[in-house]
Design an enzyme around this catalytic site. Structure first.
Site, mmCIF file in Angstrom:
data_model
loop_
_atom_site.group_PDB
_atom_site.id
_atom_site.type_symbol
_atom_site.label_atom_id
_atom_site.label_comp_id
_atom_site.label_asym_id
_atom_site.label_seq_id
_atom_site.Cartn_x
_atom_site.Cartn_y
_atom_site.Cartn_z
ATOM 1 N N GLY A 177 8.742 -3.804 -8.345
ATOM 2 C CA GLY A 177 9.557 -3.989 -7.149
ATOM 3 C C GLY A 177 8.797 -4.512 -5.965
ATOM 4 C CG LEU B 199 12.724 -5.872 -10.476
ATOM 5 C CD1 LEU B 199 12.836 -7.348 -10.123
ATOM 6 C CD2 LEU B 199 12.956 -4.999 -9.264
ATOM 7 C CG ASP B 200 9.061 -6.654 -11.328
ATOM 8 O OD1 ASP B 200 9.139 -7.892 -11.319
ATOM 9 O OD2 ASP B 200 9.022 -5.972 -10.292
ATOM 10 C CB ALA B 201 11.483 -4.619 -17.559
#
Lengths: 295, 295, 295, 295
Positions: free
Chosen positions: C212, C238-240
């Site tokens: 994040g 998100l960001d995965a």
């Protein structure tokens, strides 16, 4: 990439170098497929400079209904097709590799290797430790391993018989690896030749910097900002053999020679452990003065 | 540790080297406290081998109600007490440092430095770029910076006038740093002396390995497993000046010389950027053939 | 491993994933040998957990007397034998890859990629740069590349039309890679799906730490001793997405958030450059939430 | 930076934290100069966020004609001037630090620490080893060190008495450090409080990634490209204590969980050894949830 000897983890490992040509991979992999081989790991390298081809293949042993001798026998026909210069080995990871260690007074590399073997991290048996000082006898024996002390005369000209004694103590085990674990003695050329491809040294510098004696003192005097260690095969030319592995650690202006020795020890241990592991797993192929490492 | 010239970020930076003795830290810090100095950063080093003491102190400029000249004037009395060999500077980070770059054909270090200056990462002004080839003129001018092309004759014996021209083009700016950003020319001894402590080179090897020409080719031929770069002050002896910073990157058997050149570029850029930054921030103190770096 | 489009350096690159089985390597390499293919690089991986097999092979284009279309046509028969789940591509390094960059205000990753393309280090053409701020227009145009400014409303709920505009500006180039070079906007799920396997992000932390916003602030607050960057494929979570590459740099107690931002930039640039290069050279195979990278 | 207890290597080490103010360095260094103290190492840090000042100074013991008690007595007057929140210690490196190790089944960290103490690398005495499994008794006793086996019930609710027993076995030695060398048990909050600032854990991940159980399995599942280890002080919140040291090692798609465990062990050993060394040399100052490390 963990090697092990337990049932389904057993592997047949083929390591091969030959002149490069079209169709080599096809020839080898077709052979392996024909005997039912399930490939677990495969590495290839074609060197445009030398025109040489290298491969290492690890096959699940349980997938091939042949013994090692018969597999070798059959593969020799394939190897013959690849030309007379072809060099290859076919190993069974179910066989524990034999290792002899040569040491002097500094024990950190010895301790580290003994610890790794005890933990099952290396598929190796330490057959014996030979020291030119008696200092490391106690720790060796605690692990239930034979220690042989060989006294070296001060005069380098007079060391022939001592080296001959070391040779006998080593050769009785027909080892896969003779590890100079900070041995601090320069092997005579005939021993280098005799153990060619099996004698592994750890040098306490980032070669080719600081060849020879007291590399940490040399590094301190030069004011380098990183120090290192190099694991290499022993050849008659001092510290010039094919490099297997290297690494470095950062030092600063506040670090004394003593600090460098301490920090360097950790690098020496790691670099030697990696190099020895790769050698024992037949991951290192030597060609000329360089190595191909399928790590 | 970000340097900057804006109001409260302005610092007075004292760098000092002198023979070690009891009470030096007390003497200096008492002086700074007496003028109201609020210490933001402080580094100390006493070298037992050379018997030398080094310090760097950064003080909030706004905490001292004195101009730089008066502060220098007052401190010179303290320095005198520390002995006649004492060397010191007192700098104001509010002053932008002047830098001249010497280049040849390879532009990666030039690009990198221009980018860092443009981003405000280095407290520096690039006054001029001097090249012995015209290749990098366009990119330099795009940044609004003067580029001077100086033609170098092929015969090394005939290069005196060219170096003289470079010297004039550099000296007109009275720079804090003369950066050999892959300049590929060996400075004559008199220029090394003239710019002593200000001329910074980036060498594309992990010195003292691979001194001289074509270090990546040397590294490839030796089969090393890490390649590196070294940022150092230029001295008359080739590639032997005091080392400011070094770093390495891993390479393997599959990497060609071309790959090493490409991978090495990233290390060269980083190492030069760090070294130049530390030099411009007065973090590097030279003593004999070595450096103390308060990074 | 340098890719290039010049005559003898041209390669056909096969990347393939399929259910693992005995004989796959033999099948593929026999096919390549039959068309005369001279293998320059070959990587294999069999994943015991997923039961999946992966390979990437680079063949000298000049060694195969077939055009790319005919080679693809013939290979499709081989691929069909490997099962209906088989996924593969066959690329010609003679074709320059098309890339579109999405940016915001921070220019270091943009600068770095433009510099690498200009230096011929990446076999790519930057077709366009799209920014949600106009700040990087000038540097982009200096390189002769189109810049499109798309204004994003403050309210995240109202950004649909802006994203639609970005999508059109990107899709007109049918790019091989859409690089979020510090774009700072979370792509809506439908765009993630639309560019699946082509959208690459650089996140300024060592994921999965500090997912994040403001990861350097998070890192500073936690007091970590290393900070990092992660290059990954963009997915709706998100960001995965699958991680392509990561690296770290050491920080200490004296480093402020500003220092971390500065130090982190160098890691971001390197990690993104490596990840993008590997993607464009078809070295990255995605399987589930993970990648196989034949670097 | 090697600590040692031999004659001229003996040091008095002052570690201090207090609210930042002008003149602190002058006050402390003047005190040390007044008692004749020859400063060998000095570190300073002023944290602008917390407004806190930290210092560590190592003084040659032979340069001060006072015993440790008298020196402490005199310094307490200086400390009082720095404000009531000031925290400080004054240690004599001639005193060997007492360490108790808590272990479970995995022996690599235990081996490593025992080896370093035996080699004189750590100025420490291992007073006892306490295990919740008997596995490591033999190796401990071989080093002539007491081993205490404490049986832990399966039900976490029932472990109170076991922890009470551990506490007693530890506290009898009044140790400077209680090292959780892969202890694999979560200390109850009251023990965390009781050993606050002395209990050191090695966690086998790069925190804050992969908190809790089986971090290598978590890392494998996420597909990270680096794995790490974290040495931190134990606090009641799981894996959230102040971080002393961290490091990482590269992994790839071919590495299994088993490989990660093996590779991770080397990082765990190094990170714990560094963290413990710095703790025992009073190089680590804790402030809030973060550390200042004068390494």
């Amino acid at each position: 990439m963990t090697s092990a000897a337990s049932s389904d983890d057993r592997r047949y490992v083929l390591s091969l170098g030959c002149p490069d040509a079209t169709g080599i991979v096809a020839r080898i992999s077709t052979f392996l497929a024909d005997v039912g081989g399930s490939i677990v790991e495969a590495g290839y390298h074609a060197d445009p400079d030398s025109g040489w081809f290298f491969t290492r293949q690890a096959v699940r042993a349980s997938s091939i209904p042949l013994g090692l001798d018969e597999l070798r026998d059959r593969f020799s026909a394939v190897a013959a097709e690849l030309g007379p210069e072809t060099e290859w080995t076919l190993q069974d990871t179910g066989e524990t590799k034999r290792v002899v260690l040569l040491v002097s007074k500094e024990g950190h590399c010895l301790h580290d290797i003994l610890g790794r073997v005890a933990a099952g991290e290396l598929n190796a048996e330490i057959c014996a430790v030979v020291g030119n000082h008696p200092d490391l006898e106690r720790v060796t024996r605690r692990h239930g391993i034979d220690f042989h002390y060989v006294s070296f005369p001060k005069d380098p000209e007079q060391r022939g018989p001592a080296f001959e004694q070391v040779r006998k103590l080593v050769d009785v085990h027909d080892p896969h690896a003779v590890v100079l674990a900070r041995f601090m003695q320069i092997l005579p050329p005939e021993l280098c030749e005799h153990w060619a491809g099996r004698a592994i040294n750890i040098h306490h510098s980032f070669l080719p910097s600081f060849i020879g004696a007291r590399p940490y003192h040399q590094a301190f005097a030069r004011g380098v900002k990183l120090i290192g260690a190099t694991c290499h095969y022993v050849t008659p030319e001092l510290d010039a053999g094919p490099i297997i592995e290297q690494d470095v650690v950062r030092v600063g202006h506040a670090d004394t020679v003593g600090d460098m020795v301490r920090l360097g020890r950790d690098v020496e241990k790691l670099v030697l452990a990696r190099g020895l592991r790769w050698h024992l797993e037949d991951r290192v192929l030597v060609h000329g003065s360089k190595t191909v490492v399928f790590s």
